[in-house]
Design an enzyme around this catalytic site. Sequence first.
Site, PDB file in Angstrom:
ATOM      1  N   HIS A   1      -3.894   1.694   4.679  1.00  0.00           N
ATOM      2  CA  HIS A   1      -5.139   1.565   3.892  1.00  0.00           C
ATOM      3  C   HIS A   1      -5.685   0.144   4.130  1.00  0.00           C
ATOM      4  O   HIS A   1      -5.706  -0.686   3.228  1.00  0.00           O
ATOM      5  CB  HIS A   1      -4.828   1.809   2.414  1.00  0.00           C
TER       6      HIS A   1
ATOM      7  N   ARG B   1     -11.336   9.171   5.530  1.00  0.00           N
ATOM      8  CA  ARG B   1     -10.143   9.194   4.663  1.00  0.00           C
ATOM      9  C   ARG B   1      -9.474  10.542   4.893  1.00  0.00           C
ATOM     10  O   ARG B   1     -10.082  11.588   4.650  1.00  0.00           O
ATOM     11  CB  ARG B   1     -10.529   9.021   3.195  1.00  0.00           C
TER      12      ARG B   1
ATOM     13  N   GLN C   1      -8.419  -1.694   1.839  1.00  0.00           N
ATOM     14  CA  GLN C   1      -7.939  -2.220   0.562  1.00  0.00           C
ATOM     15  C   GLN C   1      -7.339  -3.616   0.739  1.00  0.00           C
ATOM     16  O   GLN C   1      -7.479  -4.484  -0.116  1.00  0.00           O
ATOM     17  CB  GLN C   1      -6.890  -1.273  -0.033  1.00  0.00           C
TER      18      GLN C   1
ATOM     19  N   CYS D   1      -4.135  -1.286  -6.179  1.00  0.00           N
ATOM     20  CA  CYS D   1      -5.354  -0.796  -5.538  1.00  0.00           C
ATOM     21  C   CYS D   1      -6.134   0.152  -6.438  1.00  0.00           C
ATOM     22  O   CYS D   1      -7.326   0.359  -6.224  1.00  0.00           O
ATOM     23  CB  CYS D   1      -5.018  -0.137  -4.202  1.00  0.00           C
TER      24      CYS D   1
ATOM     25  N   ASP E   1       1.669   0.273  -6.491  1.00  0.00           N
ATOM     26  CA  ASP E   1       0.767   1.407  -6.307  1.00  0.00           C
ATOM     27  C   ASP E   1       1.428   2.614  -6.968  1.00  0.00           C
ATOM     28  O   ASP E   1       2.602   2.543  -7.375  1.00  0.00           O
ATOM     29  CB  ASP E   1       0.554   1.632  -4.790  1.00  0.00           C
TER      30      ASP E   1
ATOM     31  N   ARG F   1     -13.761  -4.521  -2.932  1.00  0.00           N
ATOM     32  CA  ARG F   1     -13.891  -3.477  -1.912  1.00  0.00           C
ATOM     33  C   ARG F   1     -15.322  -3.483  -1.375  1.00  0.00           C
ATOM     34  O   ARG F   1     -15.546  -3.347  -0.165  1.00  0.00           O
ATOM     35  CB  ARG F   1     -13.556  -2.093  -2.505  1.00  0.00           C
TER      36      ARG F   1
HETATM   37  N1  NVA Z   1      -1.100   5.352  -2.103  1.00  0.00           N
HETATM   38  C1  NVA Z   1      -2.246   5.916  -2.757  1.00  0.00           C
HETATM   39  C2  NVA Z   1      -3.428   4.991  -2.659  1.00  0.00           C
HETATM   40  C3  NVA Z   1      -4.686   5.496  -3.325  1.00  0.00           C
HETATM   41  C4  NVA Z   1      -5.850   4.555  -3.173  1.00  0.00           C
HETATM   42  C5  NVA Z   1      -2.566   7.253  -2.111  1.00  0.00           C
HETATM   43  O1  NVA Z   1      -2.484   7.351  -0.880  1.00  0.00           O
HETATM   44  O2  NVA Z   1      -2.857   8.199  -2.833  1.00  0.00           O
HETATM   45  N1   CP Z   2      -8.111   2.056  -4.085  1.00  0.00           N
HETATM   46  C1   CP Z   2      -8.810   3.115  -3.611  1.00  0.00           C
HETATM   47  O1   CP Z   2      -8.884   3.333  -2.405  1.00  0.00           O
HETATM   48  O2   CP Z   2      -9.395   3.872  -4.577  1.00  0.00           O
HETATM   49  P1   CP Z   2     -10.110   5.280  -4.383  1.00  0.00           P
HETATM   50  O3   CP Z   2      -9.025   6.292  -4.087  1.00  0.00           O
HETATM   51  O4   CP Z   2     -10.778   5.531  -5.711  1.00  0.00           O
HETATM   52  O5   CP Z   2     -11.078   5.201  -3.253  1.00  0.00           O
END
Ligand code: NVA
Ligand code: CP
Length: 301
Positions: free
Chosen positions: A129, A102, A132, A257, A217, A285
Site C-alpha cells: 500500500h 486497488r 499510504q 492507516c 493496522d 493522503r
Molecule cells: N491492511 C488493510 C488496509 C486497509 C487500508 C487491508 O488491506 O484491508
Molecule cells: N487507508 C486507506 O487506504 O483507507 P481506505 O480503505 O478507506 O481507502
Amino acid sequence: MRHFLTLLDFSPEELNWLIERAIELKQMHKRGEVYEPLKNRVLGMIFEKSSTRTRVSFEAGMAQLGGHAIFLSPRDTQLGRGEPVEDSARVLSRMVDVVMIRTFEHEIVERFSAFSEVPVINALTNDFHPCQLLADIQTYVEHRGSIKGKTVAWVGDGNNMCQSYINAAQQFDFHLNVATPEGYEPSAFLVKEAADRVSLFRDPKDAVKGADLVATDVWASMGQEDEQAERVRIFRPYQVSRELLDLANPDVLFMHCLPAHRGEEVSEDLLDDPRAVVWDEAENRLHAQKALLEFLLCQEE
Ligand code: NVA
Ligand code: CP
C-alpha cells in the site's frame, strides 16, 4: 513513463522530493491558491475492494488539480465479467491519462502496468500500500522532521501495510522493528532484502522500545473476512494501547492507516491520545497523492 506499484519504483531522492512537494501543495491548498496543472487530464480509478480515504483523496485531488476522475468498479465494468486485465489496460490507457488500481493479487497491477500506455498507481494490493506510506512519512516529517535514522515499530499483522513499511525503511533510511504472532510475519524475501533495516520480534513490548513512531493496522485485511474470529484470538496480545506507547520514546507518534477497530488492534481510547496523529495522516493522503499525480503527469512540462 513511470509507474508507482511499490516504493521501490522511485529513488530515495524522488520520494523525498514528493514528501516536500506534498507539504508545499498542502500549504498552497490551505492558502486557497488555485493550482490546476492537470486541466483536461483524467484519472481512471479501478476499485476491486472497498475504500473511503483512497477514493475520496484521489477524486478530490484530481478535482483540485483541475482534472477529473472516473470511478470504476468490477460490478459495472467488463473487468468484473472476466475481460482480461491486459485488454482492459490497453483500452483504458488509450482513454485516460493515469490509472489507479486497488485489487487483490499484486500481480494484477504488474500485469496491468505492463500493458498500459499511461502511468499506473497501486492503490493497495494484498502485498503493498505505497500511497499510504507517502502520507505516513509526510505526517512524520510535518510533526517531527526527517525520519532518517529513526526507529519505527510495526505491531500486528505482517500485511500489505507492514510490507510497504519495509520498503519505506529501505528508501527513507530508518530502522523498522516488526512484532507479529508466529505465522503472520511479512514476506521472508522482503525481510531478507532489507535485512540491515528490519528486525523481527515476537513481543510488541520489545519492538516499541526506543521507537519514534509506532504503527499498526487491522488484524484481518480485506479478503480475509472469514479469518476474522481466529485472528482476533491470535492477535489479542498485539493490541496497541496507551500503556504500550509509554514504553516507546517520549516523543513517539502513533499512526494507523484506518479504518480502525477500537477494542481490537487499538485500545478504545488510543486514537484520542495526543500521540496519535491518525487524522493528519488520513488528510495527507490527499496532499501526498496530489504530489504523486503531478510528478507522474507533469514531468516533461
Ligand atoms: N491492511 C488493510 C488496509 C486497509 C487500508 C487491508 O488491506 O484491508
Ligand atoms: N487507508 C486507506 O487506504 O483507507 P481506505 O480503505 O478507506 O481507502
